[in-house]
Design a protein around this motif. Structure first.
Motif, PDB file in Angstrom:
ATOM      1  N   LYS A   9       0.936  -1.107   0.120  1.00  0.00           N
ATOM      2  CA  LYS A   9       0.028   0.060   0.050  1.00  0.00           C
ATOM      3  C   LYS A   9       0.771   1.187   0.042  1.00  0.00           C
ATOM      4  O   LYS A   9       2.016   1.035   0.332  1.00  0.00           O
ATOM      5  CB  LYS A   9      -0.900  -0.149   1.296  1.00  0.00           C
ATOM      6  CG  LYS A   9      -1.657  -1.275   1.490  1.00  0.00           C
ATOM      7  CD  LYS A   9      -3.237  -0.834   1.765  1.00  0.00           C
ATOM      8  CE  LYS A   9      -4.260  -1.891   1.738  1.00  0.00           C
ATOM      9  NZ  LYS A   9      -4.908  -2.485   2.939  1.00  0.00           N
ATOM     10  N   GLY A  11       3.507   3.365   0.511  1.00  0.00           N
ATOM     11  CA  GLY A  11       4.505   3.677   1.346  1.00  0.00           C
ATOM     12  C   GLY A  11       5.125   4.866   0.988  1.00  0.00           C
ATOM     13  O   GLY A  11       4.390   5.914   0.949  1.00  0.00           O
ATOM     14  N   GLY A  12       6.474   4.883   1.001  1.00  0.00           N
ATOM     15  CA  GLY A  12       7.185   6.001   0.673  1.00  0.00           C
ATOM     16  C   GLY A  12       7.103   7.303   1.790  1.00  0.00           C
ATOM     17  O   GLY A  12       6.415   6.927   2.726  1.00  0.00           O
ATOM     18  N   LEU A  13       7.791   8.159   1.281  1.00  0.00           N
ATOM     19  CA  LEU A  13       7.768   9.510   2.429  1.00  0.00           C
ATOM     20  C   LEU A  13       6.750   9.998   2.786  1.00  0.00           C
ATOM     21  O   LEU A  13       6.357  10.846   3.594  1.00  0.00           O
ATOM     22  CB  LEU A  13       8.920  10.472   2.199  1.00  0.00           C
ATOM     23  CG  LEU A  13      10.362   9.755   1.735  1.00  0.00           C
ATOM     24  CD1 LEU A  13      11.437  10.613   1.433  1.00  0.00           C
ATOM     25  CD2 LEU A  13      10.884   8.792   3.027  1.00  0.00           C
ATOM     26  N   ALA A  15       4.019   8.845   3.603  1.00  0.00           N
ATOM     27  CA  ALA A  15       3.621   8.352   4.704  1.00  0.00           C
ATOM     28  C   ALA A  15       3.757   8.871   5.858  1.00  0.00           C
ATOM     29  O   ALA A  15       2.936   8.670   7.037  1.00  0.00           O
ATOM     30  CB  ALA A  15       3.880   6.643   4.895  1.00  0.00           C
ATOM     31  N   THR A  18       0.731  10.737   6.933  1.00  0.00           N
ATOM     32  CA  THR A  18      -0.397   9.997   6.813  1.00  0.00           C
ATOM     33  C   THR A  18      -0.818   8.859   7.789  1.00  0.00           C
ATOM     34  O   THR A  18      -1.967   8.970   8.477  1.00  0.00           O
ATOM     35  CB  THR A  18      -0.934   9.434   5.486  1.00  0.00           C
ATOM     36  OG1 THR A  18       0.133   8.961   5.050  1.00  0.00           O
ATOM     37  CG2 THR A  18      -1.133  10.775   4.544  1.00  0.00           C
ATOM     38  N   SER A  19       0.402   8.139   8.108  1.00  0.00           N
ATOM     39  CA  SER A  19       0.250   6.837   8.836  1.00  0.00           C
ATOM     40  C   SER A  19       0.330   7.500  10.192  1.00  0.00           C
ATOM     41  O   SER A  19       1.106   8.329  10.658  1.00  0.00           O
ATOM     42  CB  SER A  19       1.089   5.824   8.379  1.00  0.00           C
ATOM     43  OG  SER A  19       2.414   6.214   8.672  1.00  0.00           O
ATOM     44  N   THR A  20      -0.042   6.566  11.524  1.00  0.00           N
ATOM     45  CA  THR A  20       0.162   6.651  12.536  1.00  0.00           C
ATOM     46  C   THR A  20       1.601   6.675  12.903  1.00  0.00           C
ATOM     47  O   THR A  20       2.142   7.466  13.587  1.00  0.00           O
ATOM     48  CB  THR A  20      -0.627   5.737  13.547  1.00  0.00           C
ATOM     49  OG1 THR A  20      -0.294   4.466  12.975  1.00  0.00           O
ATOM     50  CG2 THR A  20      -1.996   5.816  13.834  1.00  0.00           C
ATOM     51  N   ILE A  21       2.442   5.796  12.387  1.00  0.00           N
ATOM     52  CA  ILE A  21       3.908   5.795  12.876  1.00  0.00           C
ATOM     53  C   ILE A  21       4.400   7.040  12.132  1.00  0.00           C
ATOM     54  O   ILE A  21       5.302   7.591  12.770  1.00  0.00           O
ATOM     55  CB  ILE A  21       4.316   4.314  12.359  1.00  0.00           C
ATOM     56  CG1 ILE A  21       3.839   3.212  13.241  1.00  0.00           C
ATOM     57  CG2 ILE A  21       5.879   4.469  12.503  1.00  0.00           C
ATOM     58  CD1 ILE A  21       4.277   1.986  12.686  1.00  0.00           C
ATOM     59  N   VAL A  25       6.642   9.687  14.121  1.00  0.00           N
ATOM     60  CA  VAL A  25       8.232  10.099  13.652  1.00  0.00           C
ATOM     61  C   VAL A  25       8.328  11.506  13.217  1.00  0.00           C
ATOM     62  O   VAL A  25       9.625  11.920  13.870  1.00  0.00           O
ATOM     63  CB  VAL A  25       8.708   9.023  12.243  1.00  0.00           C
ATOM     64  CG1 VAL A  25       9.846   9.604  11.654  1.00  0.00           C
ATOM     65  CG2 VAL A  25       8.625   7.572  12.564  1.00  0.00           C
TER      66      VAL A  25
END
Ligand code: SF4
Ligand code: FES
Lengths: 273, 261
Positions: A9, A11-13, A15, A18-21, A25
């Motif tokens: 799905k 990925g890339g920068l 993320a 958008t993503s929780t992790i 970070v």
């Protein structure tokens, strides 16, 4: 089938935003930069105890950086904005995820008050930063305290009285510089202002007691045998900042440090009051 | 072991269905042996309710709760006992918890896991399909079909094998989510990712696994870890916080490796 399992799905920068992790970070990286800043800021300011000359020399040096100073300022503001944006985003996600609470309140075992009130301490720190910039950078919060100047007399920087008119002095060809030393001491002598600085720095210490350990974990740097050490980093940095940053307003509020005006240039008008 | 039996007051979350209102209902249970497991105590309660010997305010009928193995390996027995997932004993599932951990006359509050991603089905039963979806998104490895390979055909270092085994101990119970102030599932996902990344067999899908599992986790509505550590403390398998740290590390590595793809 194995083809399908290989299609990741997005990925890339991207993320990172958008993503929780990714948000964690982002918060950790911006937070790390801000920690470095506040630690150097504290040590720089502790030079107040070294007296007028040392402190104003440093302040003058910072001002003389010109464009570079503005790059640093705008960079810091950008970092703060990203940090807050990520924090608010994560807080909303988490509130949504934990919308159902327990009737018999959860018995927390290992978390700390610092960890649980990060948003609260963060808000206090943010309000403080806004005030602090208006107070000592823009000089809008308390102009009477901000407007102090030194004048160059025979190769020495000399303090000036309150009645000193910087514009007139410059027009008359004098070389002047901002008297950050007096601004700092007089500003924090005021009990309510000093108290706000104390409270804000307690909030900062609380925030960092959790944050500094947390960022190592988030960035994947607290593995196995390093963990017992990493869990101490946050409280250690928090305590360091608490001592250093609270010492200053306390010293001014109690009169331990007072403006040293030896050799003040006294124009004739000074006898007026 | 004392032969004495215990009397308890239970406050149990009763909710007839997913979108129905629920509430805590008090029950009095007597003749509880300290040697019973917590679930056996609930069996006694349900028997009493069915036989009309225990007062069931609101006539909810027997308490519905999940259970299967009753030996701490299936991860079904989800319930929050006195504010602690799986009850007061560390490293213990509810089914392995014994009534000797309580005192005669105790009041015990029993609630289901609570999290947006774990909707309540009935009483203490929650729907943990979100975990299944996360596993389906990446909790597998690619192997060739055919006869089983020789057991030691692929050598694995002792340390990696031990660590992989520790992470593999996760039973997918969801206590970590129930315990977390953010209802985050990162201990669970971290355990799965860490388990497979430690093995040579887990390398084929190394990047896609972590990205897909995290994105499925996010879509399900679990929160983001803010490093409280409550999950690991409540975990019946005592999965270490290192799992979350490894998850973060693997995720960062995968996003960098897959950039532009
Ligand atoms: S990590 Fe622990 S608490 Fe979470 S699902 Fe696995 S076994 Fe349960
Ligand atoms: S019933 Fe299987 S772990 Fe408790």
């Amino acid at each position: 089938m194995s083809q399908q399992s290989q299609t990741a799905k997005p990925g890339g920068l991207g993320a990172l935003f958008t993503s929780t992790i990714g948000l964690k970070v982002l918060m950790a990286v911006t937070g790390a930069a801000l920690v470095l800043f506040v630690v150097q800021h504290m040590f720089a300011n502790l030079q107040i105890f070294a007296g007028r000359e040392v402190y104003n020399e440093y302040a003058h040096f910072m001002q003389s950086l010109g464009k570079l100073l503005w790059v640093a300022r705008l960079g810091l503001i950008l970092i703060v904005v990203l940090h807050i944006w990520a924090a608010v985003h994560v807080a909303r996600l988490n509130d949504e995820a934990r919308q159902h609470r327990y009737h018999k309140p959860r018995k927390y075992q290992v978390t700390t008050p610092w960890a649980r009130y990060m948003l609260f301490s963060g808000v206090v720190i943010f309000l403080f930063i806004v005030y602090h910039i208006l107070h000592f950078t823009a000089g809008l919060a308390d102009p009477a305290v901000f407007n102090h100047w030194e004048v160059l007399v025979a190769g020495h920087w000399m303090p000036t009285p309150d009645s000193f008119d910087p514009a007139a002095a410059v027009a008359a060809g004098a070389e002047i510089r901002h008297d950050a030393y007096e601004m700092f001491i007089l500003g924090l002598q005021k009990p309510m202002v000093g108290l706000f600085y104390v409270v804000a720095n307690i909030a900062l210490a609380m925030h960092l007691a959790h944050a500094c350990t947390s960022m190592f974990q988030t960035l994947g740097l607290s593995y196995g045998k390093y963990r017992p050490f990493v869990v101490l980093i946050g409280p250690a940095i928090g305590a360091l900042l608490l001592v250093g940053n609270v010492l200053m307003p306390l010293a001014m509020m109690t009169g331990m440090v007072q403006v040293d005006t030896i050799g003040a240039v006294a124009p004739v008008s000074h006898g007026g009051h | 072991m004392s032969k004495q039996t215990m009397s308890l007051t239970l406050h149990i979350w009763r909710q007839p269905g997913p979108d129905r209102p629920g509430r805590l209902v008090p029950y009095k249970v007597t003749d509880v042996s300290p040697d019973m497991s917590f679930l056996e105590m609930l069996d006694v309660l349900n028997e009493g309710i069915i036989e009309g010997k225990i007062k069931d305010v609101g006539n909810y009928g027997p308490v519905v709760f999940d259970h299967d193995c009753r030996e701490g390996i299936c991860g079904m027995c989800s319930m929050v006992v006195n504010g602690e997932p799986h009850g007061p004993r560390r490293g213990t599932t509810t089914c392995q918890l014994h009534m000797r951990s309580f005192e005669d006359g105790d009041e015990i509050y029993i609630e289901p896991w609570r999290a947006k991603a774990f909707p309540i089905v009935k009483d203490l039963v929650v729907d943990r399909s979100a975990f299944d979806n996360i596993i389906a998104a990446g909790g597998f490895i690619s192997v060739n079909t055919g006869s089983a390979p020789d057991a030691n055909a692929i050598p694995i270092g002792k340390r990696d094998a031990d660590e992989a085994f520790d992470y593999a101990a996760c039973i997918g119970c969801g206590a970590c989510v129930a315990a977390c102030p953010n209802a985050s599932a990162m201990l669970f996902v971290g355990a799965k990712v860490a388990h497979l990344v430690k093995m040579p067999q887990g390398q084929v899908e190394r990047e896609s696994r972590v990205i897909n599992m995290v994105s499925t986790m996010d879509d399900a509505g679990f929160g983001a870890c803010t490093n409280h550590g409550e999950c690991s403390r409540s975990c019946p398998k005592e999965i270490s916080l290192d799992a979350i740290m490894l998850l973060n590390r693997e995720y960062m590595r995968a996003t960098v490796k897959t950039r532009g793809k």
